[in-house]
Enzyme design. Structure first.
Site, PDB file in Angstrom:
ATOM      1  N   HIS A  41      74.798  55.250  68.468  1.00  0.00           N
ATOM      2  CA  HIS A  41      73.912  54.424  67.642  1.00  0.00           C
ATOM      3  C   HIS A  41      74.621  54.183  66.318  1.00  0.00           C
ATOM      4  CE1 HIS A  41      70.451  53.112  65.343  1.00  0.00           C
ATOM      5  NE2 HIS A  41      69.720  53.090  66.425  1.00  0.00           N
ATOM      6  N   ARG A  77      67.095  47.416  60.007  1.00  0.00           N
ATOM      7  CA  ARG A  77      67.786  46.114  60.055  1.00  0.00           C
ATOM      8  C   ARG A  77      66.857  45.004  60.527  1.00  0.00           C
ATOM      9  NH1 ARG A  77      72.034  47.801  63.895  1.00  0.00           N
ATOM     10  NH2 ARG A  77      70.943  49.793  63.927  1.00  0.00           N
TER      11      ARG A  77
END
Lengths: 605, 248
Positions: free
Chosen positions: A236, A256
């Site tokens: 990740h 994000r």
């Protein structure tokens, strides 16, 4: 010595995260007796850590979404080595599974017109993730846990499975021990479902909890089941990097999705510098367009921070290696900047990302509403696992099913964020359904007493060696260091061959591991049992990664940095041979039907 | 690298006799109590029992009493403690001890089984779905942040000092009941149970539960007090009682 007690069920579920609980619910609703073994307390499984949401093409926030788009996104994200049938089932069934959760009491965030709200996420063309702030996993597990409470499922908490036992080639039962008293328990079942999650603990920097030791992968493998895709590990892109004690803890992609941007030490949004060709048509041309996408402007394309995880992780890795990283060896993830765009940004951030706010405030003394976070890649998920039939989730061992992270196929070479939680409920349900079906037409198998005793005695051997044996924690730490350094985010032949050699050494040391004290709640003893599983998984990961001489998705080699078409035609499989060695082979992909191929082509624009 | 000493409860199996043992270990920047316990486990006491999972304050497994305060070990930073003295780490006192820092919390799971489950009203739309406004779910979402660490149960004096486990469900399950009672879709009624079976009246609003909640849920103000008010309105308000007598 014999087992303290023996339990018989129609269906035995191993693991009580999202997939295990959903499977147990389905099997119980089918009217068969269900036993559920969980390694921790009920409701503490790693699903609880999932943050961003669950992907389902309900088209609440953008009516252009459909199962076809979701299917094509999943295949593209997986670099087309996915099991297309699983990707198809998943995309078609996820919306119903999400709506079902609402009927069971889940409380998702809402759209202005009162429906389930959906958010943007990496690799998903439209806003697709049903979510509850950034604690969607908790909502999922609590909803399923509470629903299960009233269904008559027998839950065996803090039990660890030591061995899977077959009867004439069929799954027949397991030997387990309970942590509280250290007593052995034998279980027989007409059908067994593995739902044990991942294997992130094979690596040093990981978002996984202590439970992620690849138990289901290894138990099934040792019993003869086929594993596939083990080379595909998801790193990740955004784990915490500081302070050292929290290194690896996940920072949700939701940051994000809500407008967070990645910057290097020069302040540059480096993700704009490297956009893969197959994603160019869908990616924003400049920061302004990216922001409009965050604000759900349907004419805008998504910012490059929301490219797939494999790609973003490698870009971050590159920035750090080029000396453009943050002070503690990561890059900057900035959500505070949105105050330039919206009023009451701090309030908005706290509302949308409460756990992240809390996590950084308490663990790093950092206020994400005013200051950029430092983030770097962390081992998060394994795409590989037990090979299963797409429709029934039955493995290559009759009577053994698998669902969730320990099963392989849906994600191919890289999983899209949000596809995991929906995978759990779609395939957990199917595993429960088909396991119950099989159980109804089967006889109760018999456990071979000799096999139970052998497994039991082997597990007790560390006590005989006592403190004179190898410290199991030390072996585990050394294994994690080696896997991180040699089979991590960027790989090559020489390092992986070295890893294989080291693994042989770790195996030898693990066989000499010793532990003192009593069997009651003995973490050291438990580590000895975990070690075998971690070692089997690590070997499968390393050998599969050596076999795949190309770069694809989560598997990146700097000696073969490009994707090779030929390698897109098969999965890599690992299987235990009679002499105990691991056999690696290539398993051709099934031909994709014309209509699905067309869906993929149509979505390429 | 500096050092710190941890005074950790060690017990014999079965929760019988026990005593504090001092362990001195090296500490580094940013460490939490759970890191120190792990370090001690790996280097000095491999059979030390402690329960943990996520190490990020999300699963609620590593509840303990640190210098006498109920807290999550994973969210207790060492720089928030006085390291000139040994740091005392002991198990939750309200629950029976299993070993060292691990307690038997199974009572909580049994209590939940005895509560009425979620019962949704008929769907609003033809496709079987419901409509709810965000403002109507905000309160319930606060309650559903609960990670079931059971620290509120640990600190509640009705359970801790008076041992009313058979009569009183504790703050965790009053919160759980509030989440169901205030769920916009739920159609069941739990007020009679709250009054007679769960004995909500035992709570005298000392707010200890709210103070220890690692999720900062306003357990007393937002969950327990509104439930108490509903119970009072239903069963003790003279005007409604009179109305009920008239209307039957």
């Amino acid at each position: 010595m014999a087992a303290h007690a023996t339990y018989s069920y129609d269906v035995l579920v191993i693991g009580a995260g999202g997939a295990g609980l959903r499977a147990a619910i389905e099997a119980a609703n089918a009217g068969v007796s269900v036993g559920l073994i969980c390694k921790s307390l009920l409701g503490k499984a790693h699903t609880v850590m999932a943050e961003g949401g669950m992907a389902a093409a309900m088209a609440h926030n953008d009516d252009r979404d459909s199962w076809q788009v979701h299917f094509a996104d999943t295949m593209r994200g997986g670099q087309y080595v996915n099991n297309w049938r699983m990707a198809e089932i998943h995309a078609k069934e996820a919306p119903d599974r999400v709506r079902e959760l609402e009927a069971w009491g889940a409380v998702f965030d809402r759209t202005p017109d009162g429906r389930i709200n959906q958010r943007n996420f990496g690799g998903h063309r439209y806003p697709r993730l049903a979510h509850v702030g950034d604690r969607t996993g908790l909502e999922l597990i609590r909803t399923l846990q509470d629903h299960t409470t009233y269904l008559g499922v027998t839950v065996h908490m803090e039990h660890t499975v030591i061995e899977l036992i077959l009867d004439g080639g069929r799954a027949a039962g397991v030997l387990a021990y309970d942590r509280e008293r250290g007593r052995f328990h034998a279980f027989t079942a007409k059908a067994i479902i593995m739902a044990t999650g991942g294997a992130g603990r094979a690596f040093k920097i990981t978002s996984n909890s202590w439970e992620g030791t690849g138990d289901g992968h290894a138990l099934a493998y040792r019993a003869g089941a086929e594993l596939i895709d083990m080379e595909f590990i998801q790193f990740h892109p955004t784990g915490m990097v500081w302070p050292p004690s929290v290194r690896g803890i996940l920072v949700t992609e939701g940051v994000r999705g809500e407008g967070g941007v990645l910057r290097n030490s020069e302040g540059r949004r480096f993700m704009f510098d490297d956009i893969p060709d197959n994603y160019k048509p869908q990616t924003a041309a400049d920061p302004e367009e990216g922001w409009r996408y965050v604000m759900q402007d349907k004419t805008a394309r998504r910012p490059p921070e929301l490219l797939t995880r494999d790609h973003v992780a490698r870009c971050i890795n590159r920035e750090v290696k080029a000396g453009r990283g943050s002070p503690h060896g990561g890059v900057f993830l900035d959500i505070a900047w949105i105050k330039e765009k919206i009023s009451d940004a701090p309030g908005h951030i706290k509302r949308k990302l409460p756990s992240m706010y809390h996590q950084f405030k308490e663990l790093a003394d950092l206020d994400i509403t005013t200051t950029p976070m430092e983030v770097g890649p962390t081992t998060h998920y394994i795409m590989g696992g037990i090979r299963v039939d797409a429709d029934s989730q039955e493995s290559t061992i009759p009577g053994l099913f698998a669902a969730g992270e320990c099963a392989a196929g849906i994600n191919g070479a890289n999983r899209l964020g949000g596809n995991s939680l929906s995978d759990l409920i779609v395939f957990g349900k199917r595993a429960g359904e088909f396991a119950a079906q099989l159980a109804r037409k089967s006889e109760q198998p018999k456990l071979d007493d000799g096999a139970v005793e052998r497994a039991l005695n082997a597990s007790l051997a560390p006590f005989e060696r006592g403190n004179a044996g190898e410290n199991p924690y030390k072996v585990q730490h050394d294994l994690q260091d080696a896997m991180q350094a040699l089979v991590g985010i960027v790989r090559n032949e020489g390092e992986m061959q070295e890893a294989v050699k080291k693994l042989a050494g770790f195996n030898e040391r693990a066989s000499r591991a010793g532990i003192d004290g009593h069997r009651e709640y003995n973490s050291g003893w438990h580590t000895c049992i975990d070690l075998r599983n971690l070692l089997d998984c690590s070997e499968a990961i390393a050998l599969s990664a050596i076999e795949r001489k190309e770069s694809r998705g989560g598997h990146f080699r700097d000696d073969y940095p490009d994707k090779v078409a030929e390698f897109g035609t098969f999965n890599i499989s690992t299987r235990r041979q009679a002499d105990g060695t691991m056999k690696v082979s290539r398993l051709p992909l099934k031909e994709i039907p014309a209509e699905l191929k067309q869906v993929i082509e149509e979505q390429k624009q | 690298m500096s050092q710190a000493t941890f005074r950790i409860w060690r017990s014999e199996p079965g929760g019988g006799s026990g005593a504090f043992t001092n362990y001195t270990t090296e500490i580094s920047e940013g460490m939490v109590v759970l890191d120190a316990v792990h370090k001690i486990q790996a280097e000095q006491a491999p059979d030390l029992a402690c329960r943990w999972n996520c190490k990020a304050g999300k699963c609620g497994s590593c509840s303990a009493e640190i210098n006498g305060k109920p807290r999550l070990m994973c969210m207790s930073r060492l720089n928030s403690l006085d390291l000139n003295e040994p740091v005392t780490v002991e198990p939750m006192r309200t629950f029976p001890l299993i070993k060292d820092l691990v307690t038997d919390v199974s009572w909580n799971f049994r209590v939940k089984k005895g509560l009425k489950k979620f019962k949704p009203r008929k769907p609003d739309a033809a496709d079987g779905t419901w409509r709810m406004a965000q403002r109507d779910v905000d309160r319930v979402q606060e309650f559903r942040k609960c990670i079931e660490c059971f620290l509120c149960q640990d600190v509640c004096h009705v359970l801790r000092d008076h041992d009313k486990h058979e009569e009183f469900i504790g703050p965790r399950f009053l919160l759980y009941t509030a989440a169901l009672e205030m769920h916009p879709l739920d159609s069941d009624d739990r007020l009679q149970d709250l009054k007679d079976k769960n004995n909500i009246g035992y709570c005298n609003i000392t707010k200890c539960c709210t103070k220890v909640c690692p999720e900062h849920i306003h357990i007393t103000d937002n969950a327990i007090i509104p439930l108490k008010e509903r119970v009072v309105d239903r069963f003790y308000d003279p005007v409604t009682r009179l109305l009920r007598m008239i209307t039957g």
